[in-house]
Write an enzyme that holds these catalytic residues in place. Structure first.
Site, mmCIF file in Angstrom:
data_model
loop_
_atom_site.group_PDB
_atom_site.id
_atom_site.type_symbol
_atom_site.label_atom_id
_atom_site.label_comp_id
_atom_site.label_asym_id
_atom_site.label_seq_id
_atom_site.Cartn_x
_atom_site.Cartn_y
_atom_site.Cartn_z
ATOM 1 N N PHE A 114 24.796 20.684 43.396
ATOM 2 C CA PHE A 114 23.855 21.537 42.676
ATOM 3 C C PHE A 114 22.822 22.195 43.589
ATOM 4 C CE2 PHE A 114 21.212 17.775 42.939
ATOM 5 C CZ PHE A 114 19.916 18.243 42.916
ATOM 6 N N LYS A 115 22.596 21.637 44.768
ATOM 7 C CA LYS A 115 21.539 22.162 45.620
ATOM 8 C C LYS A 115 21.938 23.442 46.346
ATOM 9 C CE LYS A 115 19.483 17.623 45.982
ATOM 10 N NZ LYS A 115 19.146 16.449 46.788
ATOM 11 N N ASP A 116 23.189 23.868 46.173
ATOM 12 C CA ASP A 116 23.640 25.090 46.830
ATOM 13 C C ASP A 116 22.802 26.298 46.436
ATOM 14 O OD1 ASP A 116 25.770 24.253 48.505
ATOM 15 O OD2 ASP A 116 27.101 24.080 46.781
#
Length: 433
Positions: free
Chosen positions: A106-108
């Site tokens: 999700f941190k992309d």
């Protein structure tokens, strides 16, 4: 728009200053002085908009005063080159699959957005290289490293705890080279985070090199994660399930749920949030008692959530004026042991065929335990289960296929520097760069 520090002892900053500095001079975290509500017309037609269109409207609300519109649109559209579908797992429970970006986590989005925004500001300054310091418990390091890989004018130093991230996670930031340097710290995530924060406050280091952060410490890293929540709402509205929507977020350093709360403050009609913890239950205990007591982090199956003193608690506390009642009126909590996580992984797989990762398992179980009649729940499935293949296969008896983009990282040559848990050693290393 101006940004103030949660510690209230630093001057107001512009977005440019907040992004480039990362941490405020008083060691506080930057927060927008004003959160503008999005117009009702936006929500009336949100289900007909693409992820990129939604994100651009939200980005304009958060950043539009400080970034030229065409440049901001390019940043958003370059960042969101993938989808995040809401997938039905069982009745009234959906997984928002945030693992379709470059590192399958999700941190992309936050990392890619920040890389491009920071580059925008660096080019405006036309000055020396900016050095990004990032502590990681797993996914942040890989997302930031890949988001900033090859970006001119920026060098990234990833600090990670020795032996406490998965092999696949480690390969995603130790095999890149170029402008990415990996530092293996003999400690836990909280030690890595403490080294980074100390570096920001050191006068010698800051005179020697320009430093910023890419953890959710940085306002440009955490706020873009709000895009997910608006898009989740749009997808559920399209299904006719947006009323009484509950969103559950597996939480470690609390940057992700913090972004969702800022979205809520901007008008996103989510009924309530659930923060799902692993055995690191500091926030859960705060919700129960009204007292916040940081603790040494505990190592768990859900290692990216192994945080004993979540930085973004300060933002959440400030966002609600320090009111425990206001926080608990909107947010409930849950905490799960490793045994609970194993049981949830097996139960979900056997009943539904859906393969959770250990972090998503906490979110899924919190919805199972906390959904009320008439509510629909969305939990954030924060990483592809293949990133935790050894753990998941051992629990489920499966052989999860490793996506090619992960396999490519694992074929790379590991490059890292060992680092003791000692600030002076870290400082000396940076002073030589």
């Amino acid at each position: 728009m101006k940004y103030y520090s949660t510690n209230k002892k630093a001057p107001l900053a512009t977005l440019h200053e907040a992004v480039v500095k990362g941490l405020a001079p008083d060691r506080g975290l930057y927060i927008p002085e004003v959160i503008k509500p999005l117009p009702q017309s936006f929500f009336e037609h949100i289900e007909d908009m693409s992820f990129q269109e939604i994100a651009f409207e939200v980005a304009k609300s958060f950043f539009g005063e400080d970034v030229e519109e065409n440049a901001l649109k390019k940043i958003v559209y370059d960042t969101l080159s993938f989808d995040v579908p809401a997938v039905k797992v069982e009745d009234n429970i959906y997984a928002l699959e945030l693992f379709h970006g470059p590192t399958l986590a999700f941190k992309d989005v936050g990392a890619r957005f920040m890389a491009r925004l920071l580059q925008y500001f660096v080019r405006q300054e036309g000055k020396e290289e900016v050095n990004v310091l990032v502590a990681t418990s797993g996914d942040t390091g890989s997302a930031v490293a890949n988001g900033f890989l090859g970006v001119d004018g920026i060098h990234v130093y990833v600090l990670y705890p020795k032996g406490k991230v998965s092999k696949i996670q480690e390969s995603q930031f130790t095999t890149l080279g170029q402008n990415i340097t990996a530092l293996e710290v003999d400690g836990v995530f909280d030690d890595c985070q403490a080294l980074v924060k100390s570096a920001f406050m050191d006068k010698d280091l800051n005179a020697h090199m320009k430093l910023t952060s890419a953890n959710s410490i940085n306002v440009a890293r955490f706020l873009p994660q709000a895009f997910y929540y608006f898009y989740a709402y749009a997808q559920m509205k399209k299904k006719g399930l947006a009323d009484n929507l509950v969103v559950c977020v597996p939480s470690g350093n609390f940057g992700n749920i913090c972004a969702g709360l800022f979205g809520w403050k901007a008008g996103l009609p989510i009924k309530r949030f659930i923060a799902a913890n692993n055995a690191n239950d500091i926030f859960y205990n705060y919700l129960k008692t009204g007292e916040y007591h940081p603790q040494p982090s505990k190592q768990t199956l859900a290692n990216a959530m192994d945080v004993g003193d979540p930085s973004n608690f300060a933002r959440i506390y400030d966002l609600f004026g320090g009111s425990h009642k206001a926080i608990t009126d909107l947010i409930s909590g849950a905490t799960y042991s490793d045994d609970n996580i194993r049981t949830t992984l097996r139960d979900c797989y056997e009943r539904t065929g859906y393969v959770l990762d250990p972090h998503g398992a906490c979110g899924y179980q919190a919805l199972k335990d906390g959904l009320q009649p008439g509510e629909t729940g969305v939990f954030l499935e924060t990483a592809h289960p293949a990133k935790f293949k050894e753990k998941v296969d051992a629990i489920l008896g499966t052989d999860i296929a490793i996506p090619e983009r992960l396999a490519a990282f694992m074929r790379g040559q590991k490059q890292m520097t060992e680092m003791p848990n000692d600030f002076q050693a870290f400082k000396q290393f940076l002073m030589k760069q």
